[in-house]
Design a protein around this motif. Structure first.
Motif, short mmCIF file in Angstrom:
data_model
loop_
_atom_site.label_atom_id
_atom_site.label_comp_id
_atom_site.label_asym_id
_atom_site.label_seq_id
_atom_site.Cartn_x
_atom_site.Cartn_y
_atom_site.Cartn_z
N SER A 91 0.87 -1.19 0.00
CA SER A 91 0.00 0.00 0.00
C SER A 91 0.90 1.24 0.00
CB SER A 91 -0.88 0.01 1.25
OG SER A 91 -1.42 1.31 1.43
N ASN A 92 0.51 2.25 -0.79
CA ASN A 92 1.27 3.50 -0.78
C ASN A 92 0.59 4.54 0.12
OD1 ASN A 92 -0.89 4.59 -2.15
ND2 ASN A 92 0.18 4.78 -4.12
N ALA A 93 -0.41 4.12 0.89
CA ALA A 93 -1.15 5.09 1.71
C ALA A 93 -0.20 5.83 2.64
CB ALA A 93 -2.20 4.35 2.53
N PHE A 94 -0.36 7.16 2.70
CA PHE A 94 0.54 7.91 3.57
C PHE A 94 0.01 7.97 4.99
CE2 PHE A 94 2.24 11.62 5.74
CZ PHE A 94 3.55 11.24 5.76
N THR A 95 0.56 7.07 5.78
CA THR A 95 0.47 7.22 7.23
C THR A 95 1.90 7.01 7.71
OG1 THR A 95 0.15 4.86 7.64
CG2 THR A 95 -1.85 6.20 7.34
N ILE A 96 2.23 7.59 8.84
CA ILE A 96 3.59 7.40 9.37
C ILE A 96 3.83 5.90 9.57
CG2 ILE A 96 5.11 7.81 11.36
CD1 ILE A 96 4.79 10.25 9.52
N GLU A 97 2.80 5.19 10.05
CA GLU A 97 2.96 3.75 10.32
C GLU A 97 3.29 3.00 9.04
OE1 GLU A 97 0.36 5.67 11.31
OE2 GLU A 97 1.14 5.85 13.36
N ASN A 98 2.54 3.29 7.95
CA ASN A 98 2.79 2.56 6.70
C ASN A 98 4.15 2.93 6.10
OD1 ASN A 98 2.06 0.74 4.60
ND2 ASN A 98 1.55 2.50 3.29
N TYR A 99 4.47 4.22 6.07
CA TYR A 99 5.76 4.63 5.53
C TYR A 99 6.91 4.09 6.39
CZ TYR A 99 4.56 7.46 1.44
OH TYR A 99 4.18 7.87 0.19
N GLN A 100 6.70 4.09 7.71
CA GLN A 100 7.75 3.56 8.59
C GLN A 100 7.98 2.07 8.32
OE1 GLN A 100 9.58 5.51 11.05
NE2 GLN A 100 10.83 3.73 10.56
N ARG A 101 6.88 1.37 8.06
CA ARG A 101 7.01 -0.06 7.76
C ARG A 101 7.85 -0.25 6.49
NH1 ARG A 101 3.76 -3.92 5.11
NH2 ARG A 101 2.56 -2.20 4.22
N HIS A 102 7.61 0.58 5.47
CA HIS A 102 8.40 0.49 4.24
C HIS A 102 9.87 0.82 4.50
CE1 HIS A 102 5.06 -0.39 1.70
NE2 HIS A 102 4.48 0.79 1.77
N VAL A 103 10.12 1.86 5.28
CA VAL A 103 11.51 2.22 5.61
C VAL A 103 12.19 1.03 6.28
CG1 VAL A 103 13.02 3.68 7.02
CG2 VAL A 103 11.02 4.69 5.90
#
Ligand SMILES: [Zn+2]
Ligand SMILES: [Zn+2]
Length: 295
Positions: A91-103
């Motif tokens: 998912s490309n949804a912008f939440t800190i949680e989702n982006y942090q998971r990608h990082v």
């Protein structure tokens, strides 16, 4: 006083960009054409929007990187060397949680994450507070090859994040989509050899700088003094340079100009960090990483 210099290990300077597009997302050219556009680069990353493009076919570029541009409507983030299974339940949804998971997944796979074009104000920009919430990313794209100074330069946000006490490196990438955007901004990496592992290791150490055509031969520390050896040869030595040393909050610590091939700044101890920008007559530039000054 201790000055942490990321440019200590020597090797070979390698030129490359991590952020470029193909027809696999909204680029105008297929992978084989992009390879030709960058034929003399030492390394290249292909970072299509929300897709990991497979490297295949003939190329002269020795080292290539898998990459992806996580592209929510709000912000974009580059992952270099993401795991292949990133695409499962992606998912490309912008939440800190989702982006942090990608990082975390890129870092845990031996790669790294970069917050790209943070100032592209009409879309896909980064709010400073979100940049401060996210962790473990290695850097910020301070120079995007679109080259529009109103929104593709992000030295202000870099200084803000650095001044908050974070250690993040500055990147320069083309973000190339069409002809004319190639080879505008790149990274010069001092690596022990031209392999993916050596380049990523140098990037993690901060042993690289951003270039739009000019450069450094070396950045050294002598006692409390930061010494920038500007790229030098008979022709370059006759040309005018404009060198600025920046510190915390983007404060100008010192400016030097003239037909010089070296610039120096003596640290007082309260700078927080010192970073160097140099412009060559004609507008070609180079931007060093910060050297952190510890009292
Ligand atoms: Zn983007
Ligand atoms: Zn892009």
């Amino acid at each position: 006083m201790n000055i942490l210099n990321p440019y200590q290990l020597t090797g070979q300077w390698l030129r490359g960009s991590f952020h470029n597009h193909t027809t696999n997302s909204d680029g105008w050219f297929p992978l084989e054409t992009v390879y030709k556009m960058y034929a003399e680069y030492d390394f290249l990353g292909i970072s299509d929007h929300d897709k990991i493009t497979d490297h295949r076919g003939n190329r002269t570029i020795k080292t290539v990187f898998d990459a992806i541009e996580v592209s929510s409507k709000q912000t974009h983030m580059l992952l270099v060397n993401p795991p292949r299974d990133l695409m499962e339940n992606y998912s490309n949804a912008f939440t800190i949680e989702n982006y942090q998971r990608h990082v975390d997944r890129a870092v845990d796979n031996g790669g790294f994450a970069v917050l790209v074009h943070p100032n592209r104000y009409f879309s896909n920009f980064w709010e400073l507070e979100d940049m401060l919430k996210l962790e473990r990313y290695i850097g910020i794209e301070v120079y995007n090859g679109d080259g529009n100074p109103e929104y593709d330069i992000a030295f202000d946000k870099w200084d803000a994040v650095l001044s908050s006490g974070r250690k993040v490196w500055g990147f320069g990438n083309d973000d190339s989509h069409v002809y004319g955007q190639e080879k505008r901004a790149w990274n010069m990496v001092m690596a022990s050899e031209n392999t993916p592992e050596a380049i990523i290791e140098a990037i993690k150490d901060g042993n690289f700088y951003v270039s739009t055509g000019y450069g450094f031969d070396a950045i050294r520390v002598e006692g409390d003094t930061v010494v920038a050896d500007l790229r030098s040869n008979d022709l370059l030595d006759k040309m005018y340079k404009y060198v600025t040393f920046f510190g915390k909050n983007g404060e100008v610590l010192q400016e030097s100009s003239g037909r010089i091939k070296q610039a120096k700044y003596e640290c007082k101890g309260d700078e927080g960090y010192v970073r160097i920008a140099v412009y060559l007559e004609g507008g070609y530039s180079a931007f060093s990483q910060p050297l952190f000054v510890v009292k």
